[in-house]
Design a protein around this motif. Structure first.
Motif, PDB file in Angstrom:
ATOM      1  N   THR A  30      67.048  41.798  -4.309  1.00  0.00           N
ATOM      2  CA  THR A  30      67.718  42.197  -3.058  1.00  0.00           C
ATOM      3  C   THR A  30      66.728  42.275  -1.896  1.00  0.00           C
ATOM      4  N   LYS A  31      65.558  42.845  -2.161  1.00  0.00           N
ATOM      5  CA  LYS A  31      64.597  43.014  -1.048  1.00  0.00           C
ATOM      6  C   LYS A  31      64.017  41.680  -0.611  1.00  0.00           C
ATOM      7  N   SER A  32      63.891  40.711  -1.538  1.00  0.00           N
ATOM      8  CA  SER A  32      63.324  39.429  -1.113  1.00  0.00           C
ATOM      9  C   SER A  32      64.310  38.679  -0.219  1.00  0.00           C
ATOM     10  N   VAL A  33      65.596  38.747  -0.560  1.00  0.00           N
ATOM     11  CA  VAL A  33      66.581  38.077   0.313  1.00  0.00           C
ATOM     12  C   VAL A  33      66.671  38.817   1.651  1.00  0.00           C
ATOM     13  N   ALA A  34      66.616  40.157   1.598  1.00  0.00           N
ATOM     14  CA  ALA A  34      66.673  40.937   2.845  1.00  0.00           C
ATOM     15  C   ALA A  34      65.466  40.607   3.730  1.00  0.00           C
ATOM     16  N   LEU A  35      64.298  40.405   3.101  1.00  0.00           N
ATOM     17  CA  LEU A  35      63.101  40.068   3.883  1.00  0.00           C
ATOM     18  C   LEU A  35      63.264  38.685   4.532  1.00  0.00           C
ATOM     19  N   LEU A  36      63.805  37.725   3.769  1.00  0.00           N
ATOM     20  CA  LEU A  36      64.032  36.390   4.346  1.00  0.00           C
ATOM     21  C   LEU A  36      65.004  36.494   5.513  1.00  0.00           C
ATOM     22  N   ASN A  37      66.030  37.306   5.359  1.00  0.00           N
ATOM     23  CA  ASN A  37      67.017  37.499   6.424  1.00  0.00           C
ATOM     24  C   ASN A  37      66.329  38.053   7.682  1.00  0.00           C
ATOM     25  N   LYS A  38      65.487  39.057   7.472  1.00  0.00           N
ATOM     26  CA  LYS A  38      64.791  39.680   8.612  1.00  0.00           C
ATOM     27  C   LYS A  38      63.887  38.655   9.309  1.00  0.00           C
ATOM     28  N   VAL A  39      63.158  37.870   8.508  1.00  0.00           N
ATOM     29  CA  VAL A  39      62.249  36.876   9.087  1.00  0.00           C
ATOM     30  C   VAL A  39      63.060  35.829   9.866  1.00  0.00           C
ATOM     31  N   LEU A  40      64.176  35.380   9.283  1.00  0.00           N
ATOM     32  CA  LEU A  40      64.992  34.352   9.952  1.00  0.00           C
ATOM     33  C   LEU A  40      65.657  34.906  11.213  1.00  0.00           C
ATOM     34  N   SER A  41      65.896  36.223  11.244  1.00  0.00           N
ATOM     35  CA  SER A  41      66.543  36.828  12.419  1.00  0.00           C
ATOM     36  C   SER A  41      65.564  37.049  13.556  1.00  0.00           C
ATOM     37  N   THR A  42      64.273  37.148  13.213  1.00  0.00           N
ATOM     38  CA  THR A  42      63.320  37.577  14.239  1.00  0.00           C
ATOM     39  C   THR A  42      62.282  36.505  14.605  1.00  0.00           C
ATOM     40  N   THR A  43      62.345  35.345  13.935  1.00  0.00           N
ATOM     41  CA  THR A  43      61.325  34.314  14.176  1.00  0.00           C
ATOM     42  C   THR A  43      62.030  33.040  14.631  1.00  0.00           C
ATOM     43  N   SER A  44      61.363  32.259  15.450  1.00  0.00           N
ATOM     44  CA  SER A  44      61.995  30.989  15.811  1.00  0.00           C
ATOM     45  C   SER A  44      61.769  29.987  14.653  1.00  0.00           C
ATOM     46  N   HIS A  45      62.819  29.269  14.305  1.00  0.00           N
ATOM     47  CA  HIS A  45      62.747  28.375  13.125  1.00  0.00           C
ATOM     48  C   HIS A  45      63.819  27.296  13.234  1.00  0.00           C
ATOM     49  N   GLN A  46      63.790  26.324  12.306  1.00  0.00           N
ATOM     50  CA  GLN A  46      64.813  25.251  12.289  1.00  0.00           C
ATOM     51  C   GLN A  46      65.645  25.274  11.009  1.00  0.00           C
ATOM     52  N   VAL A  47      65.658  26.420  10.322  1.00  0.00           N
ATOM     53  CA  VAL A  47      66.344  26.482   9.021  1.00  0.00           C
ATOM     54  C   VAL A  47      67.862  26.427   9.230  1.00  0.00           C
ATOM     55  N   THR A  48      68.491  25.479   8.526  1.00  0.00           N
ATOM     56  CA  THR A  48      69.952  25.346   8.630  1.00  0.00           C
ATOM     57  C   THR A  48      70.640  25.666   7.308  1.00  0.00           C
ATOM     58  N   THR A  49      69.844  25.663   6.217  1.00  0.00           N
ATOM     59  CA  THR A  49      70.437  25.777   4.879  1.00  0.00           C
ATOM     60  C   THR A  49      69.661  26.761   4.026  1.00  0.00           C
ATOM     61  N   PHE A  50      70.390  27.636   3.351  1.00  0.00           N
ATOM     62  CA  PHE A  50      69.769  28.611   2.450  1.00  0.00           C
ATOM     63  C   PHE A  50      70.482  28.507   1.110  1.00  0.00           C
ATOM     64  N   VAL A  51      69.735  28.069   0.090  1.00  0.00           N
ATOM     65  CA  VAL A  51      70.317  27.940  -1.254  1.00  0.00           C
ATOM     66  C   VAL A  51      69.607  28.959  -2.130  1.00  0.00           C
ATOM     67  N   SER A  52      70.365  29.749  -2.849  1.00  0.00           N
ATOM     68  CA  SER A  52      69.704  30.761  -3.677  1.00  0.00           C
ATOM     69  C   SER A  52      70.175  30.717  -5.114  1.00  0.00           C
ATOM     70  N   ALA A  53      69.240  31.039  -5.999  1.00  0.00           N
ATOM     71  CA  ALA A  53      69.617  31.300  -7.384  1.00  0.00           C
ATOM     72  C   ALA A  53      70.452  32.568  -7.402  1.00  0.00           C
ATOM     73  N   SER A  54      71.522  32.524  -8.188  1.00  0.00           N
ATOM     74  CA  SER A  54      72.232  33.727  -8.597  1.00  0.00           C
ATOM     75  C   SER A  54      72.377  33.557 -10.110  1.00  0.00           C
ATOM     76  N   ALA A  55      73.270  34.267 -10.741  1.00  0.00           N
ATOM     77  CA  ALA A  55      73.359  34.145 -12.202  1.00  0.00           C
ATOM     78  C   ALA A  55      74.794  34.366 -12.668  1.00  0.00           C
ATOM     79  N   ILE A  56      75.128  33.746 -13.807  1.00  0.00           N
ATOM     80  CA  ILE A  56      76.484  33.955 -14.356  1.00  0.00           C
ATOM     81  C   ILE A  56      76.643  35.392 -14.854  1.00  0.00           C
TER      82      ILE A  56
END
Ligand SMILES: NC(=O)c1ccc[n+]([C@@H]2O[C@H](COP(=O)([O-])OP(=O)(O)OC[C@H]3O[C@@H](n4cnc5c(N)ncnc54)[C@H](OP(=O)(O)O)[C@@H]3O)[C@@H](O)[C@H]2O)c1
Length: 301
Positions: free
Chosen positions: A90-116
């Motif tokens: 949870t904290k790693s995704v939250a950190l990525l979210n924070k970085v993407l919200s506060t930094t200029s970037h060109q990221v258009t796609t976020f694919v993540s592992a989840s689990a069955i």
């Protein structure tokens, strides 16, 4: 221009395979991990607990593939280990979210592992689809909270795909390697009732599915990353015995022994689920390995 893909948790089983596959297909890859590693791939460091991330990692990146998380079966589930299993995700995704919200970037796609594990454990004829409600056990709760963090990234107008991964079949580690060990030592037996179902996926198909999720803009939300051809614990133990040319004994390892050895973690070997692959197939995804026999034959056990 080819895509530039940033992978977190890339040093693990899935990330190592994915990195090789993407590079062979001409993609640029960068890694973000807990430590800087020497090698051909640029590695940038983050510290999920401290909330730090080297923003240089984002230069030119259009896609993030998130695989980070403390190993589910690496250690007995003490209270602190359970917290680590949850918060490393949870904290790693939250950190990525924070970085993407506060930094200029060109990221258009976020694919993540989840689990069955999201669906919990199944009984009888119950077959889980992406519409199945989350389960209530520890892993289901972890996965639900992990996905809730992923969903928040959609608010940044980034396309989010969550791959609910089944048991990954690989000869480089993971569950299959562990299952093969006792069989190779002439001590192969089904675990518990042996009837619990395993929804598996070959690592090559999983790699191809991550690539499809990264490149096909019609994919959004959750997809089960399984072959759709679940097998029982007894069937897979026998199939491993056949490939290794070893006997599999009809005496089952009793559930209470596994519970004594593994504690609550024993659930991951004593219980299972049937998960369909219909949704990913409807996107046009074609599996290379649909039968357990073909999957096992392709691997060096
Ligand atoms: N393999 C399976 O059968 C399977 C099934 C269902 C779901 N999944 C999920 O798919 C993802 C990738 O699976 P995998 O088999 O490749 O896992 P893995 O081999 O355990 O690799 C996960 C990576 O996550 C990073 N990591 C470990 N502990 C961490 C922590 N406390 N905080 C932050 N990062 C940490 C590590 O990378 P660095 O050392 O580079 O930081 C590690 O190599 C995992 O999230 C896993 O839960 C896997």
């Amino acid at each position: 221009m080819s895509k530039k893909i940033l992978i977190t948790g890339a040093s693990g089983l899935v990330g190592s395979h994915l990195t090789d596959m993407l590079q062979q297909q001409g993609y640029q890859v960068v890694h973000v991990g807990r430590t800087k590693r020497a090698g051909k791939i640029s590695t940038f460091v983050w510290d999920v607990n401290a909330g730090t991330f080297d923003v240089q990692a984002l230069a030119g990146v259009d896609t993030i593939i998130n695989l980070a998380g403390a190993g589910i079966a690496d250690k007995r589930w003490s209270t602190s280990r359970k917290r680590e299993i949850l918060e490393s995700r949870t904290k790693s995704v939250a950190l990525l979210n924070k970085v993407l919200s506060t930094t200029s970037h060109q990221v258009t796609t976020f694919v993540s592992a989840s689990a069955i594990g999201y669906y919990g454990f199944g009984f009888g004829d119950e077959v889980f689809t992406e519409d199945t409600k989350p389960g209530t056990d520890f892993l289901a709760n972890v996965t639900k909270q992990w996905e809730e963090e992923m969903d928040k990234i959609q608010q940044l107008s980034i396309r989010v795909v969550k791959l609910r991964i089944g048991i990954v079949l690989s000869d480089k580690g993971g569950a299959l390697t562990e299952m093969a060990k006792p069989v190779r030592m002439f001590a192969g037996s089904p675990l518990g009732s042996g009837k619990q179902n395993l929804s598996w996926i070959h690592i090559e198909d999983l790699g191809a599915m991550f690539l499809k999720a990264a490149t096909d803009e019609t994919l959004r939300g959750a997809y089960s990353a399984v072959s759709g051809n679940w097998v029982s614990n007894k069937e897979i133990t026998k199939a491993i015995g056949k490939v290794l040319n070893r006997p599999v004994w009809p005496v089952h390892v009793p559930a209470f022994v596994l519970k004594l050895m593994l504690g609550e973690m024993a659930n991951i070997v004593l219980q299972g689920s049937k998960v369909t692959a219909d949704k990913i197939k409807q996107t046009g995804f074609e599996f290379k390995y649909t039968t357990l026999e073909a999957a096992l034959k392709s691997l060096r056990l």
